[in-house]
Design a protein around this motif. Structure first.
Motif, PDB file in Angstrom:
ATOM      1  N   PHE A  14       0.777  -1.051  -0.086  1.00 21.44           N
ATOM      2  CA  PHE A  14       0.122   0.007   0.057  1.00 21.44           C
ATOM      3  C   PHE A  14       1.080   1.334   0.147  1.00 21.44           C
ATOM      4  CE2 PHE A  14      -4.199  -1.953   1.721  1.00 21.44           C
ATOM      5  CZ  PHE A  14      -4.738  -2.066   0.618  1.00 21.44           C
ATOM      6  N   GLU A  15       1.755   1.358   0.947  1.00 21.88           N
ATOM      7  CA  GLU A  15       2.522   2.726   0.965  1.00 21.88           C
ATOM      8  C   GLU A  15       3.917   2.623   0.221  1.00 21.88           C
ATOM      9  OE1 GLU A  15       2.355   4.918   5.104  1.00 21.88           O
ATOM     10  OE2 GLU A  15       2.753   2.977   5.661  1.00 21.88           O
ATOM     11  N   ALA A  16       4.221   1.504  -0.539  1.00 21.40           N
ATOM     12  CA  ALA A  16       5.374   1.515  -1.480  1.00 21.40           C
ATOM     13  C   ALA A  16       5.210   2.214  -2.504  1.00 21.40           C
ATOM     14  CB  ALA A  16       5.775   0.217  -1.686  1.00 21.40           C
ATOM     15  N   PRO A  17       6.254   2.710  -3.140  1.00 24.88           N
ATOM     16  CA  PRO A  17       6.433   3.354  -4.483  1.00 24.88           C
ATOM     17  C   PRO A  17       6.060   2.319  -5.531  1.00 24.88           C
ATOM     18  CG  PRO A  17       8.119   4.134  -3.070  1.00 24.88           C
ATOM     19  CD  PRO A  17       7.426   2.900  -2.258  1.00 24.88           C
ATOM     20  N   GLY A  18       5.225   2.816  -6.760  1.00 25.46           N
ATOM     21  CA  GLY A  18       5.141   2.020  -7.567  1.00 25.46           C
ATOM     22  C   GLY A  18       6.232   1.353  -8.408  1.00 25.46           C
ATOM     23  N   GLU A  19       7.387   2.028  -8.224  1.00 25.39           N
ATOM     24  CA  GLU A  19       8.672   1.445  -8.827  1.00 25.39           C
ATOM     25  C   GLU A  19       9.230   0.170  -8.217  1.00 25.39           C
ATOM     26  OE1 GLU A  19      12.558   3.754  -7.765  1.00 25.39           O
ATOM     27  OE2 GLU A  19      10.807   4.985  -7.033  1.00 25.39           O
ATOM     28  N   PHE A  20       8.608  -0.125  -7.082  1.00 26.99           N
ATOM     29  CA  PHE A  20       8.547  -1.318  -6.280  1.00 26.99           C
ATOM     30  C   PHE A  20       7.533  -2.087  -6.280  1.00 26.99           C
ATOM     31  CE2 PHE A  20      11.526   1.959  -4.390  1.00 26.99           C
ATOM     32  CZ  PHE A  20      12.802   1.360  -4.706  1.00 26.99           C
ATOM     33  N   ASP A  21       6.696  -1.852  -7.333  1.00 27.94           N
ATOM     34  CA  ASP A  21       5.464  -2.796  -7.431  1.00 27.94           C
ATOM     35  C   ASP A  21       4.538  -2.632  -6.489  1.00 27.94           C
ATOM     36  OD1 ASP A  21       6.374  -3.772  -9.707  1.00 27.94           O
ATOM     37  OD2 ASP A  21       7.196  -5.449  -8.604  1.00 27.94           O
TER      38      ASP A  21
END
Length: 169
Positions: A45-52
């Motif tokens: 949920f809180e992870a950036p899109g670049e890390f899926d």
């Protein structure tokens, strides 16, 4: 503005429904299967899109946490999603941080965060770091989620005063 709040409310309702379904299948005595949690997307949920990740906010994590509390469900999600992902998100980007973040979002790694305590018992950790001759050695009196973790993230201070997080397998 009202439309985006409505969309967010509908998304939270969807997250809540999925959480109730997953938690309902496991029952309050048993932790939900980690594969179900990873497959739900909750870890990212809180992870950036670049890390899926989902590029979302803590509000979405809170929806899941509320459902876990409502169901009195055991398990490592709070430790990983709140403490470990929070710590990883605050670290400077590096190949190791990025790898652990990506593996956590995918559910293939289960890190927990531990603050080192006095050597009076608790979860032991030891990491010998030969290049600089440093040794991290101690215990953490309580580490939320340690029983299901495959790594412990331990804050430490370098000789020059720099605060780092050591990834202890």
């Amino acid at each position: 503005m009202t439309e985006s709040l409505t969309d967010l409310s509908e998304f939270h309702d969807d997250v809540r429904a999925v959480a109730r379904d997953i938690l309902g299948r496991s029952g309050s005595e048993t932790a939900p299967e980690w594969e179900s949690i990873a497959g739900s997307g909750w870890l990212g949920f809180e992870a950036p899109g670049e890390f899926d990740g989902a590029d979302a906010s803590f509000a979405e994590v809170a929806v899941v946490l509320r459902e876990i509390g409502r169901a009195a469900a055991p398990g490592g999600y709070p430790a990983v999603a709140v403490l470990a992902m929070g710590a990883l998100g605050l670290l400077e980007p590096s190949p190791n941080r990025d790898r652990v973040l990506r593996e956590t979002v995918a559910g293939t790694s289960v890190p927990v965060f531990a603050a080192a305590g006095e050597p009076t018992g608790g979860v032991p950790f030891r990491l010998e770091y030969v290049p600089g001759g440093a040794v991290l050695d101690g215990t953490a009196p309580f580490v939320l989620g340690a029983s299901g973790a495959d790594r412990i993230l331990v804050p430490a201070e370098e000789h020059d005063g720099t605060i780092v997080v050591v990834d202890v397998d």
